[in-house]
Design an enzyme around this catalytic site. Structure first.
Site, short mmCIF file in Angstrom:
data_model
loop_
_atom_site.label_atom_id
_atom_site.label_comp_id
_atom_site.label_asym_id
_atom_site.label_seq_id
_atom_site.Cartn_x
_atom_site.Cartn_y
_atom_site.Cartn_z
N GLY A 148 32.17 30.73 -12.29
CA GLY A 148 31.21 29.84 -11.63
C GLY A 148 30.80 30.38 -9.94
O GLY A 148 30.46 29.57 -9.27
N THR A 149 30.86 31.52 -9.80
CA THR A 149 30.36 32.18 -8.59
C THR A 149 29.62 33.42 -8.58
O THR A 149 29.95 34.46 -9.54
CB THR A 149 31.82 32.27 -7.64
OG1 THR A 149 31.21 32.85 -6.26
CG2 THR A 149 32.66 33.34 -8.30
N HIS B 198 37.77 27.25 1.83
CA HIS B 198 36.66 26.44 2.49
C HIS B 198 37.05 25.09 2.68
O HIS B 198 36.55 24.28 3.37
CB HIS B 198 35.55 26.76 1.71
CG HIS B 198 34.88 27.90 1.50
ND1 HIS B 198 33.82 28.10 0.64
CD2 HIS B 198 34.81 28.94 2.45
CE1 HIS B 198 33.43 29.29 0.74
NE2 HIS B 198 34.14 29.89 1.83
#
Length: 270
Positions: free
Chosen positions: A205-206, A116
Site C-alpha cells: 500500500g505504498t 512518521h
C-alpha cells in the site's frame, strides 16, 4: 506468496497509506487526498499551521476534526491482522510503517517501527518524554474541535489534546512528523537495519516515492532481499521487485487468510 514467506528466514513488512485507506482513513496525496483541499504548504508544516490558527481557525478545526474522526473510527483490516498473525507465528520480524494511526498495534503487532510517528502519542518539547493519548480524551477533543469556530475555542481544544507533560510540566505536541522535520533517528536507523537484514520484504500500500522513507525498500533490495509489492497500481519498485501483486493489500490478505487465490494476475519482475 505463501511459499516465499515460508522459505524466508527473515521477513519484514513495509506499509503505507494504502493500507490505512482500506480502514477508512483518507490519504494525503492523490486526487481524493487531504492535500487537495488543504494545501500542504499551509497545513502540512508547523509554521503554516500557526498561520492557519491565526487567520483560518474554522478551517483548521475542520481539518483537525476530520482527520481525528477518521482515526478514531478506523479498525484494523485483514492486512493488519495478517501481519500480526505472521509475527505471532514467527514468520515476520517487524512492521515498518509510514502510517500514524496505530492500527498495526491494535491488530496485535508488537514490533512496529513508526517512521512518521503516531497521532495518539504526545512528545514533550522539554524532557522528550512520550505519552499515549487515551481514546476517551481524544473523543472529547473531537467534540471540542467540532464546536470550534474561533481561535479561542480552537485553542481550548488543542490544549485538551496536548496537555502539559506530567513529568516536567513542559509543552507537548503531537508525536508526528510534519513537512520540514526529520524522521525520528532511532526508528529510522532501526528500520534501515531491519531492511538490510531481511531476506524478504513485503511492500504494502505504498508508492515508495516519499523520502527518506523510500530508502527502506531500497535498502532491502541492495541487501539482496526479495521484494514483493502488493498494490493496485504499479509503483517505482515494481520493475525491481521479485513479484508484483496488483491488488489492494487488505483485499489480498482477506482472500489469503481465507486460503483463497488472490485477485488479479501475479507478475514476476526482475
Amino acid at each position: 506468496m505463501r511459499e516465499l514467506i515460508d522459505a524466508s528466514p527473515y521477513t519484514v513488512a513495509f506499509t503505507g497509506a494504502g493500507v490505512s485507506a482500506e480502514s477508512g482513513i483518507p490519504t494525503f496525496r492523490g486526487d481524493e487526498g487531504i492535500w487537495r483541499d488543504y494545501p500542504p504548504a499551509l497545513y502540512g508544516n508547523l509554521p503554516g499551521l500557526a498561520l492557519a490558527f491565526l487567520f483560518r481557525p474554522r478551517r483548521l478545526a475542520g481539518l483537525a476534526s476530520g482527520v481525528l474522526a477518521s482515526l478514531l473510527q478506523a479498525q484494523p483490516n485483514p492486512c493488519h491482522r495478517a501481519l500480526a498473525m505472521l509475527e505471532g507465528e514467527g514468520r515476520l520480524r517487524a512492521v515498518i510503517t509510514q502510517n500514524i494511526d496505530g492500527l498495526h498495534q491494535a491488530a496485535g503487532s508488537r514490533l512496529v517501527l513508526e517512521l512518521h510517528g503516531n497521532a495518539f502519542r504526545l512528545r514533550c518539547a522539554g524532557c522528550g518524554k512520550r505519552t499515549e493519548v487515551e481514546r476517551e480524551r481524544a473523543f472529547g477533543v473531537l467534540e471540542s474541535l467540532r464546536e470550534s469556530g474561533t481561535r479561542r475555542r480552537l485553542l481550548k481544544a488543542l490544549r485538551e489534546y496536548a496537555a502539559p507533560c506530567a513529568s516536567c510540566g513542559g509543552r507537548t505536541r503531537p508525536d508526528v512528523v510534519f513537512f520540514g522535520e526529520g524522521l525520528p533517528p532511532g526508528e529510522f536507523n532501526r528500520a534501515l537495519e531491519e531492511a538490510s537484514r531481511c531476506r524478504l520484504m513485503l511492500v504494502l500500500g505504498t508508492s515508495a516515492v516519499v523520502y527518506p522513507a523510500a530508502l527502506i525498500p531500497q535498502a532491502a533490495l541492495e541487501g539482496g532481499a526479495k521484494v514483493v509489492v502488493i498494490d493496485p497500481s504499479r509503483t517505482v519498485l515494481s520493475s525491481r521487485a521479485h513479484l508484483h501483486i496488483p491488488a489492494a493489500a487488505g483485499r489480498f490478505f482477506a482472500l489469503w487468510l481465507g486460503r483463497e487465490s488472490a485477485p488479479g494476475q501475479y507478475s514476476a519482475d526482475g
